[in-house]
Design a protein around this motif. Structure first.
Motif, PDB file in Angstrom:
ATOM      1  N   CYS A 142       0.823  -1.209   0.000  1.00 26.06           N
ATOM      2  CA  CYS A 142       0.000   0.000   0.000  1.00 26.06           C
ATOM      3  C   CYS A 142       0.857   1.259   0.000  1.00 26.06           C
ATOM      4  CB  CYS A 142      -0.915  -0.033   1.223  1.00 26.06           C
ATOM      5  SG  CYS A 142       0.005  -0.006   2.785  1.00 26.06           S
ATOM      6  N   LEU A 143       0.262   2.384   0.371  1.00 22.75           N
ATOM      7  CA  LEU A 143       0.998   3.650   0.413  1.00 22.75           C
ATOM      8  C   LEU A 143       2.129   3.633   1.428  1.00 22.75           C
ATOM      9  CD1 LEU A 143      -1.793   6.386   0.078  1.00 22.75           C
ATOM     10  CD2 LEU A 143       0.018   5.840  -1.560  1.00 22.75           C
ATOM     11  N   ASN A 144       2.097   2.686   2.365  1.00 24.82           N
ATOM     12  CA  ASN A 144       3.183   2.570   3.332  1.00 24.82           C
ATOM     13  C   ASN A 144       4.220   1.534   2.900  1.00 24.82           C
ATOM     14  OD1 ASN A 144       4.379   3.496   5.739  1.00 24.82           O
ATOM     15  ND2 ASN A 144       3.648   1.714   6.856  1.00 24.82           N
ATOM     16  N   SER A 145       4.229   1.169   1.629  1.00 26.48           N
ATOM     17  CA  SER A 145       5.274   0.284   1.114  1.00 26.48           C
ATOM     18  C   SER A 145       6.553   1.077   0.879  1.00 26.48           C
ATOM     19  CB  SER A 145       4.829  -0.352  -0.208  1.00 26.48           C
ATOM     20  OG  SER A 145       4.740   0.633  -1.224  1.00 26.48           O
ATOM     21  N   ILE A 146       7.661   0.372   0.761  1.00 23.63           N
ATOM     22  CA  ILE A 146       8.940   1.042   0.495  1.00 23.63           C
ATOM     23  C   ILE A 146       8.886   1.767  -0.838  1.00 23.63           C
ATOM     24  CG2 ILE A 146      11.424   0.726   0.182  1.00 23.63           C
ATOM     25  CD1 ILE A 146      11.227  -1.763   1.964  1.00 23.63           C
ATOM     26  N   ILE A 147       8.278   1.127  -1.842  1.00 20.73           N
ATOM     27  CA  ILE A 147       8.218   1.730  -3.172  1.00 20.73           C
ATOM     28  C   ILE A 147       7.378   3.004  -3.159  1.00 20.73           C
ATOM     29  CG2 ILE A 147       7.449   1.395  -5.552  1.00 20.73           C
ATOM     30  CD1 ILE A 147       8.121  -1.596  -5.199  1.00 20.73           C
ATOM     31  N   CYS A 148       6.198   2.942  -2.549  1.00 18.44           N
ATOM     32  CA  CYS A 148       5.336   4.126  -2.506  1.00 18.44           C
ATOM     33  C   CYS A 148       5.964   5.259  -1.692  1.00 18.44           C
ATOM     34  CB  CYS A 148       3.964   3.768  -1.943  1.00 18.44           C
ATOM     35  SG  CYS A 148       2.884   2.937  -3.125  1.00 18.44           S
ATOM     36  N   LYS A 149       6.611   4.922  -0.595  1.00 19.63           N
ATOM     37  CA  LYS A 149       7.262   5.953   0.206  1.00 19.63           C
ATOM     38  C   LYS A 149       8.385   6.621  -0.576  1.00 19.63           C
ATOM     39  CE  LYS A 149       4.956   6.156   4.003  1.00 19.63           C
ATOM     40  NZ  LYS A 149       4.205   7.401   4.308  1.00 19.63           N
ATOM     41  N   LEU A 151       8.443   6.950  -3.884  1.00 22.07           N
ATOM     42  CA  LEU A 151       7.762   7.807  -4.864  1.00 22.07           C
ATOM     43  C   LEU A 151       7.213   9.064  -4.200  1.00 22.07           C
ATOM     44  CD1 LEU A 151       5.822   5.080  -6.891  1.00 22.07           C
ATOM     45  CD2 LEU A 151       7.824   6.396  -7.673  1.00 22.07           C
ATOM     46  N   GLU A 152       6.667   8.900  -3.012  1.00 20.79           N
ATOM     47  CA  GLU A 152       6.130  10.032  -2.257  1.00 20.79           C
ATOM     48  C   GLU A 152       7.213  11.059  -1.977  1.00 20.79           C
ATOM     49  OE1 GLU A 152       4.692   9.621   1.994  1.00 20.79           O
ATOM     50  OE2 GLU A 152       2.803   9.401   0.918  1.00 20.79           O
ATOM     51  N   GLY A 153       8.430  10.567  -1.747  1.00 23.84           N
ATOM     52  CA  GLY A 153       9.558  11.453  -1.474  1.00 23.84           C
ATOM     53  C   GLY A 153      10.291  11.906  -2.721  1.00 23.84           C
ATOM     54  N   GLY A 154       9.784  11.548  -3.890  1.00 22.48           N
ATOM     55  CA  GLY A 154      10.408  11.979  -5.133  1.00 22.48           C
ATOM     56  C   GLY A 154      11.654  11.208  -5.518  1.00 22.48           C
ATOM     57  N   ASP A 155      11.861  10.042  -4.922  1.00 23.54           N
ATOM     58  CA  ASP A 155      13.074   9.254  -5.170  1.00 23.54           C
ATOM     59  C   ASP A 155      12.749   8.080  -6.097  1.00 23.54           C
ATOM     60  OD1 ASP A 155      15.479   7.911  -5.122  1.00 23.54           O
ATOM     61  OD2 ASP A 155      15.742   8.064  -2.943  1.00 23.54           O
ATOM     62  N   MET A 156      12.685   8.352  -7.391  1.00 18.13           N
ATOM     63  CA  MET A 156      12.358   7.314  -8.371  1.00 18.13           C
ATOM     64  C   MET A 156      13.441   6.239  -8.413  1.00 18.13           C
ATOM     65  SD  MET A 156      10.372   5.909 -10.564  1.00 18.13           S
ATOM     66  CE  MET A 156       9.081   7.101 -10.933  1.00 18.13           C
ATOM     67  N   ASP A 157      14.697   6.621  -8.231  1.00 16.04           N
ATOM     68  CA  ASP A 157      15.785   5.636  -8.256  1.00 16.04           C
ATOM     69  C   ASP A 157      15.592   4.581  -7.174  1.00 16.04           C
ATOM     70  OD1 ASP A 157      17.013   6.841 -10.397  1.00 16.04           O
ATOM     71  OD2 ASP A 157      18.484   7.938  -9.185  1.00 16.04           O
ATOM     72  N   LYS A 158      15.244   5.025  -5.973  1.00 14.37           N
ATOM     73  CA  LYS A 158      15.019   4.083  -4.868  1.00 14.37           C
ATOM     74  C   LYS A 158      13.810   3.200  -5.160  1.00 14.37           C
ATOM     75  CE  LYS A 158      14.224   3.819   0.118  1.00 14.37           C
ATOM     76  NZ  LYS A 158      14.115   4.581   1.393  1.00 14.37           N
ATOM     77  N   ALA A 159      12.758   3.787  -5.719  1.00 12.66           N
ATOM     78  CA  ALA A 159      11.575   2.999  -6.068  1.00 12.66           C
ATOM     79  C   ALA A 159      11.938   1.911  -7.068  1.00 12.66           C
ATOM     80  CB  ALA A 159      10.493   3.908  -6.639  1.00 12.66           C
ATOM     81  N   MET A 160      12.724   2.263  -8.084  1.00 15.78           N
ATOM     82  CA  MET A 160      13.140   1.298  -9.101  1.00 15.78           C
ATOM     83  C   MET A 160      14.026   0.209  -8.495  1.00 15.78           C
ATOM     84  SD  MET A 160      12.034   1.915 -12.270  1.00 15.78           S
ATOM     85  CE  MET A 160      11.331   3.237 -13.256  1.00 15.78           C
ATOM     86  N   GLN A 161      14.977   0.622  -7.656  1.00 17.98           N
ATOM     87  CA  GLN A 161      15.897  -0.347  -7.051  1.00 17.98           C
ATOM     88  C   GLN A 161      15.155  -1.324  -6.148  1.00 17.98           C
ATOM     89  OE1 GLN A 161      18.750   2.191  -5.127  1.00 17.98           O
ATOM     90  NE2 GLN A 161      19.570   2.962  -7.069  1.00 17.98           N
ATOM     91  N   THR A 162      14.199  -0.815  -5.372  1.00 16.54           N
ATOM     92  CA  THR A 162      13.427  -1.688  -4.485  1.00 16.54           C
ATOM     93  C   THR A 162      12.580  -2.666  -5.282  1.00 16.54           C
ATOM     94  OG1 THR A 162      13.330   0.072  -2.816  1.00 16.54           O
ATOM     95  CG2 THR A 162      11.755  -1.743  -2.598  1.00 16.54           C
ATOM     96  N   GLN A 188       0.815   6.847 -11.139  1.00 14.99           N
ATOM     97  CA  GLN A 188       1.616   7.080 -12.342  1.00 14.99           C
ATOM     98  C   GLN A 188       3.057   6.599 -12.128  1.00 14.99           C
ATOM     99  OE1 GLN A 188       1.047  11.284 -12.988  1.00 14.99           O
ATOM    100  NE2 GLN A 188      -1.092  11.015 -13.609  1.00 14.99           N
ATOM    101  N   GLY A 189       3.597   6.861 -10.948  1.00 13.01           N
ATOM    102  CA  GLY A 189       4.943   6.400 -10.627  1.00 13.01           C
ATOM    103  C   GLY A 189       5.018   4.883 -10.579  1.00 13.01           C
ATOM    104  N   LEU A 190       4.008   4.263  -9.975  1.00 11.51           N
ATOM    105  CA  LEU A 190       3.968   2.804  -9.902  1.00 11.51           C
ATOM    106  C   LEU A 190       3.865   2.188 -11.295  1.00 11.51           C
ATOM    107  CD1 LEU A 190       1.575   2.411  -6.834  1.00 11.51           C
ATOM    108  CD2 LEU A 190       3.990   1.739  -6.907  1.00 11.51           C
ATOM    109  N   LEU A 191       3.049   2.792 -12.156  1.00  8.98           N
ATOM    110  CA  LEU A 191       2.930   2.301 -13.531  1.00  8.98           C
ATOM    111  C   LEU A 191       4.252   2.423 -14.273  1.00  8.98           C
ATOM    112  CD1 LEU A 191      -0.590   3.726 -14.438  1.00  8.98           C
ATOM    113  CD2 LEU A 191       0.034   1.312 -14.343  1.00  8.98           C
TER     114      LEU A 191
END
Length: 204
Positions: A142-149, A151-162, A188-191
């Motif tokens: 959910c929104l409290n996942s590592i990936i969503c957090k 994205l919420e913080g504007g860190d696309m690199d971390k989202a991709m790496q996770t 949109q970030g998740l997609l």
């Protein structure tokens, strides 16, 4: 059956949902659903009641958990205020048992979370998840996942790496999870993560 079509959160014991398992089964029958999943927060305690209700209603039960995961390791018990690296004490991830082996691994991960990783919540980590991933379907959370957090913080690199790390653990059994109530920019970030890394999408 395709988990991407049939997954549904229950969260009964965590009070994210106030219905009983029997009430969920009645509604599932009314709308023609054949499978239903239970993913309580950090516990498998609701499985027996859920499974009994499902079998009595002719519904196939999918037993799971909304696990708490530490993005560092399960032994990291630093308080939130002392974390200067931007990590949280815990995040969420959905784990579903695909078969008997998966259910055994789900039980083992739950044991590890309570016996070794408990700090505010019963927590697993990436190492324990990788060791006990066989037979599990994983959703990014959910929104409290590592990936969503991330994205919420504007860190696309971390989202991709996770997401890449979870894909390396779960393979074709790892899905990016979308919710209709998410802010549009998060979905949109998740997609973008899903399309870029070739990860299938599930709507929950």
């Amino acid at each position: 059956m395709n988990y991407t079509e049939l997954h549904l959160h229950d969260h009964y014991s965590a009070l994210d949902g106030l219905n009983t398992p029997a009430e969920y089964m009645k509604r599932a029958n009314e709308i023609g659903m054949t499978h239903l999943a239970q993913t309580n927060h950090g516990t498998l305690a609701g499985h027996r009641e859920f499974q009994t209700a499902a079998m009595g209603a002719g519904i196939v039960p999918i037993l799971g958990v909304e696990a708490y995961i530490s993005e560092t390791d399960r032994f990291d018990k630093r308080a939130k205020a002392s974390r200067k690296d931007g990590t949280q004490v815990y995040n969420h991830i959905i784990l579903l048992a695909q078969n008997d082996a998966g259910l055994r691994n789900l039980m083992k991960l739950n044991e590890i979370a309570w016996a070794e990783g408990f700090y505010h919540k019963p927590r697993i980590d990436f190492d324990s998840l990788e060791e006990h991933a066989y037979g599990l379907v994983m959703l990014s959370g959910c929104l409290n996942s590592i990936i969503c957090k991330a994205l919420e913080g504007g860190d696309m690199d971390k989202a991709m790496q996770t997401a890449q790390r979870l894909k390396s653990i779960g393979g074709e059994n790892f899905y990016i999870e979308l919710h209709g109530h998410y802010p549009p920019e998060i979905n949109q970030g998740l997609l973008l993560v899903a399309v870029t890394l070739g990860i299938p999408i599930v709507a929950t």
